[in-house]
Design an enzyme around this catalytic site. Structure first.
Site, PDB file in Angstrom:
ATOM      1  N   GLY A 252       0.758  -1.250   0.000  1.00 33.12           N
ATOM      2  CA  GLY A 252       0.000   0.000   0.000  1.00 33.12           C
ATOM      3  C   GLY A 252       0.781   1.287   0.000  1.00 33.12           C
ATOM      4  O   GLY A 252       0.206   2.353  -0.222  1.00 33.12           O
ATOM      5  N   GLU A 294       3.996  -6.792   1.686  1.00 31.64           N
ATOM      6  CA  GLU A 294       3.736  -7.073   0.267  1.00 31.64           C
ATOM      7  C   GLU A 294       3.648  -5.802  -0.561  1.00 31.64           C
ATOM      8  O   GLU A 294       2.587  -5.488  -1.099  1.00 31.64           O
ATOM      9  CB  GLU A 294       2.396  -7.789   0.106  1.00 31.64           C
ATOM     10  CG  GLU A 294       2.188  -9.000   0.928  1.00 31.64           C
ATOM     11  CD  GLU A 294       0.729  -9.437   0.899  1.00 31.64           C
ATOM     12  OE1 GLU A 294       0.492 -10.636   0.712  1.00 31.64           O
ATOM     13  OE2 GLU A 294      -0.176  -8.592   1.067  1.00 31.64           O
ATOM     14  N   PRO A 295       4.729  -5.067  -0.710  1.00 33.56           N
ATOM     15  CA  PRO A 295       4.648  -3.851  -1.515  1.00 33.56           C
ATOM     16  C   PRO A 295       4.562  -4.170  -3.007  1.00 33.56           C
ATOM     17  O   PRO A 295       5.224  -5.089  -3.481  1.00 33.56           O
ATOM     18  CB  PRO A 295       5.963  -3.128  -1.199  1.00 33.56           C
ATOM     19  CG  PRO A 295       6.901  -4.203  -0.768  1.00 33.56           C
ATOM     20  CD  PRO A 295       6.077  -5.299  -0.163  1.00 33.56           C
ATOM     21  N   GLY A 296       3.744  -3.458  -3.714  1.00 38.38           N
ATOM     22  CA  GLY A 296       3.639  -3.627  -5.166  1.00 38.38           C
ATOM     23  C   GLY A 296       3.982  -2.319  -5.852  1.00 38.38           C
ATOM     24  O   GLY A 296       5.081  -2.112  -6.361  1.00 38.38           O
ATOM     25  N   ARG A 297       3.029  -1.396  -5.790  1.00 36.00           N
ATOM     26  CA  ARG A 297       3.175  -0.103  -6.452  1.00 36.00           C
ATOM     27  C   ARG A 297       4.490   0.592  -6.120  1.00 36.00           C
ATOM     28  O   ARG A 297       5.171   1.116  -7.004  1.00 36.00           O
ATOM     29  CB  ARG A 297       2.006   0.800  -6.021  1.00 36.00           C
ATOM     30  CG  ARG A 297       1.928   2.132  -6.751  1.00 36.00           C
ATOM     31  CD  ARG A 297       0.914   3.071  -6.063  1.00 36.00           C
ATOM     32  NE  ARG A 297      -0.372   2.441  -5.863  1.00 36.00           N
ATOM     33  CZ  ARG A 297      -1.377   2.468  -6.746  1.00 36.00           C
ATOM     34  NH1 ARG A 297      -1.235   3.132  -7.870  1.00 36.00           N
ATOM     35  NH2 ARG A 297      -2.511   1.848  -6.476  1.00 36.00           N
ATOM     36  N   ARG A 334      -5.744   3.487 -15.696  1.00 39.48           N
ATOM     37  CA  ARG A 334      -5.919   4.171 -14.411  1.00 39.48           C
ATOM     38  C   ARG A 334      -6.654   5.514 -14.496  1.00 39.48           C
ATOM     39  O   ARG A 334      -7.519   5.786 -13.669  1.00 39.48           O
ATOM     40  CB  ARG A 334      -4.577   4.326 -13.694  1.00 39.48           C
ATOM     41  CG  ARG A 334      -3.941   2.972 -13.323  1.00 39.48           C
ATOM     42  CD  ARG A 334      -2.677   3.121 -12.492  1.00 39.48           C
ATOM     43  NE  ARG A 334      -2.934   3.702 -11.204  1.00 39.48           N
ATOM     44  CZ  ARG A 334      -2.694   4.952 -10.869  1.00 39.48           C
ATOM     45  NH1 ARG A 334      -2.107   5.772 -11.717  1.00 39.48           N
ATOM     46  NH2 ARG A 334      -3.010   5.398  -9.678  1.00 39.48           N
ATOM     47  N   CYS A 365     -12.034   4.771 -28.642  1.00 41.43           N
ATOM     48  CA  CYS A 365     -13.356   5.318 -28.903  1.00 41.43           C
ATOM     49  C   CYS A 365     -14.155   5.481 -27.610  1.00 41.43           C
ATOM     50  O   CYS A 365     -15.192   4.840 -27.416  1.00 41.43           O
ATOM     51  CB  CYS A 365     -14.100   4.413 -29.880  1.00 41.43           C
ATOM     52  SG  CYS A 365     -13.151   4.140 -31.369  1.00 41.43           S
ATOM     53  N   TYR A 394       0.435  -1.134 -12.241  1.00 41.76           N
ATOM     54  CA  TYR A 394      -0.960  -1.167 -12.674  1.00 41.76           C
ATOM     55  C   TYR A 394      -1.172  -0.488 -14.034  1.00 41.76           C
ATOM     56  O   TYR A 394      -2.239   0.034 -14.311  1.00 41.76           O
ATOM     57  CB  TYR A 394      -1.884  -0.569 -11.583  1.00 41.76           C
ATOM     58  CG  TYR A 394      -1.685  -1.232 -10.246  1.00 41.76           C
ATOM     59  CD1 TYR A 394      -2.107  -2.542 -10.051  1.00 41.76           C
ATOM     60  CD2 TYR A 394      -1.018  -0.597  -9.199  1.00 41.76           C
ATOM     61  CE1 TYR A 394      -1.892  -3.188  -8.845  1.00 41.76           C
ATOM     62  CE2 TYR A 394      -0.801  -1.234  -7.984  1.00 41.76           C
ATOM     63  CZ  TYR A 394      -1.233  -2.528  -7.821  1.00 41.76           C
ATOM     64  OH  TYR A 394      -1.010  -3.167  -6.630  1.00 41.76           O
TER      65      TYR A 394
HETATM   66  C1  PLP Z   1      -2.656  -5.224  -4.219  1.00 40.90           C
HETATM   67  C2  PLP Z   1      -2.189  -5.859  -2.994  1.00 40.90           C
HETATM   68  C3  PLP Z   1      -0.928  -5.534  -2.493  1.00 40.90           C
HETATM   69  C4  PLP Z   1      -0.031  -4.486  -3.105  1.00 40.90           C
HETATM   70  O1  PLP Z   1      -0.543  -3.205  -2.949  1.00 40.90           O
HETATM   71  P1  PLP Z   1       0.325  -1.944  -3.418  1.00 40.90           P
HETATM   72  O2  PLP Z   1      -0.553  -0.786  -3.107  1.00 40.90           O
HETATM   73  O3  PLP Z   1       0.568  -2.092  -4.869  1.00 40.90           O
HETATM   74  O4  PLP Z   1       1.570  -1.934  -2.615  1.00 40.90           O
HETATM   75  C5  PLP Z   1      -0.492  -6.213  -1.369  1.00 40.90           C
HETATM   76  N1  PLP Z   1      -1.254  -7.147  -0.769  1.00 40.90           N
HETATM   77  C6  PLP Z   1      -2.484  -7.487  -1.234  1.00 40.90           C
HETATM   78  C7  PLP Z   1      -3.254  -8.521  -0.540  1.00 40.90           C
HETATM   79  C8  PLP Z   1      -2.990  -6.849  -2.347  1.00 40.90           C
HETATM   80  O5  PLP Z   1      -4.199  -7.168  -2.787  1.00 40.90           O
END
Ligand code: PLP
Length: 441
Positions: A252, A294-297, A334, A365, A394
């Site tokens: 997050g 669990e970092p993604g973004r 997005r 379109c 994303y």
């Molecule tokens: C999407 C998600 C993440 C990653 O979130 P980011 O905002 O991209 O860091 C981590 N854990 C879970 C369970 C998610 O669904």
């Protein structure tokens, strides 16, 4: 200490002697000429800087497991980078499991998430050697137990709970508030645990999981999340005599899309989480073996940009000026999905004065197919290279073939070298799954 998620641009961004923007030592106009546009460009140094910051910031916790949330951006090359950096993968579909597995990833270091994993998905996860599943609901508990039993296995799980924490982010990316589609409400965990104890013999409950949302700028929500988890673990111990030893705090952490965004650093998050763990492990007398994040973004967002070629433009009389890019909502959903905003530059004239208020439109379109609305830029001419920053997370992962537009290529740049990590889709691939029934012949 500042971390790369607090900048709009990849850390290697420069203006070179030709006056063009350069990332990872590669001139963006040359990348556009070599690989075509639209093109996703990923800066390896920025990815590495983020993974290193996470490792460094949490180094006092030897029991921490860093899991990259693969949904933010996943290809086999990214799996390789995460393996090299010592990260695990947080996976949320059979397709993501397949990608990780076929990249050669150590599946013991992956975790399976999601709110509707099917029996087939769960069997596949077990067959691929996954050892930890985050279970979201009662239906999944039953299906997972059945899947594990069919494989003669006992599988470790975390229970995903809804912590009831609201964070100030877009409604579509909040996940931890009480009215959320994700996880067990705290009033349902007793029933889940009773079922695991009495009926689900192939499930071993190790801990709790929560994920409060995405693009978060506040520290306090992580502090509160740790408290909710520790308090619940203590309550479960008193009530059921079960000692849970693992927590997953989700991802997050926010990134900087425009000057308005003020994300906090990885060190801020780490300090907050570390402090909260110290305080609440004493207060609730709970000690843990393992903490997942669990970092993604924040790992991949700032590292990626998208470059487009400018095409047509339209001045609405007494209204907006639109300039159209050669991509749009098919490569970046997005803005149309949640009004996301971006910082835009013109890669072949980054120093030119901003003289016009323009709206960068996509080529699809849909009137909602806008990449950036009402932004100040230099005058854009056809074939100028438009650069959208912070599209790494994303972007590709939400891409589509809307209007039968081909998915762009992606390159990884580092030290003057560029390598394709996703080939541009071809017309043949576009029609690969199409079938004409005999009766139409
Ligand atoms: C999407 C998600 C993440 C990653 O979130 P980011 O905002 O991209 O860091 C981590 N854990 C879970 C369970 C998610 O669904």
């Amino acid at each position: 200490m500042k971390t790369a998620n607090q900048d709009i641009r990849p850390i290697t961004t420069k203006i070179n002697e030709k006056g063009n923007i350069e990332i990872g030592g590669c001139d963006l106009t040359e990348l556009a000429a070599k690989y075509g546009t639209p093109l996703y460009v990923f800066d390896e140094e920025t990815i590495k800087s983020m993974t290193s910051s996470y490792k460094d910031a949490f180094k006092q916790y030897p029991n921490i497991s860093m899991m990259f949330a693969a949904k933010a951006f996943m290809t086999k090359a990214i799996c390789r980078i995460m393996a090299r950096e010592g990260f695990g993968l947080d996976l949320c579909s059979a397709g993501e499991i397949y990608t990780a597995k076929s990249s050669g990833f150590d599946m013991k270091k992956t975790l399976f998430n999601g709110n509707n994993k099917s029996y087939e998905d769960l069997v596949y996860a077990l067959e691929c050697g996954m050892e930890t599943i985050s279970v979201d609901n009662f239906y999944e508990l039953e299906e997972l137990n059945r899947a594990a039993k069919s494989k003669n296995k006992t599988i470790k799980i975390l229970l995903r709970i809804t912590p009831g924490i609201e964070c100030h982010t877009h409604e579509y990316i909040q996940t931890g508030h009480l009215d959320s589609k994700f996880g067990f409400d705290l009033t349902q965990t007793d029933e889940a645990i009773q079922l695991i104890k009495s009926t689900y013999k192939n499930i071993n409950l190790a801990g709790l999981h929560a994920h409060i949302g995405s693009q978060i700028f506040e520290k306090q929500v992580y502090y509160d999340e740790v408290e909710v988890l520790f308090k619940e673990i203590k309550r479960i111990k008193d009530r059921h005599n079960i000692e849970l030893t693992e927590i997953n705090l989700g991802g997050g952490l926010g990134i900087k899309y425009t000057e308005k965004d003020k994300p906090i650093s990885v060190y801020d998050i780490a300090d907050t989480i570390t402090k909260a763990i110290e305080v609440y492990s004493k207060e609730y007398n709970v000690s843990l073996n393992k903490i997942y994040i669990e970092p993604g973004r924040s790992i991949i967002g700032t590292a990626g940009i998208t470059i487009y070629k400018a095409g047509s433009s339209k001045q609405v009389p007494k209204g907006r000026k639109y300039v159209a890019a050669d991509g749009g909502m098919s490569d970046n959903a997005r803005p149309s999905l949640y009004q996301a905003e971006y910082t835009v530059e013109i890669a072949n004239k980054p120093k030119a004065e901003n003289t016009e208020k323009v709206t960068i439109a996509g080529k699809h379109c849909e009137s909602g197919d806008i990449l950036a609305k009402d932004i100040m830029l230099p005058k854009i001419e056809p074939n100028d290279i438009i650069c959208l920053h912070t599209t790494g997370a994303y972007g590709y992962s939400m891409s589509s073939n809307y209007n039968r537009v081909l998915k762009p290529a992606a390159v990884l740049v580092n030290n003057g070298k560029s390598d394709i990590i996703i080939n541009r889709q071809t017309f043949e691939q576009l029609c690969e799954s199409d079938n004409i029934p005999d009766r139409l012949n």
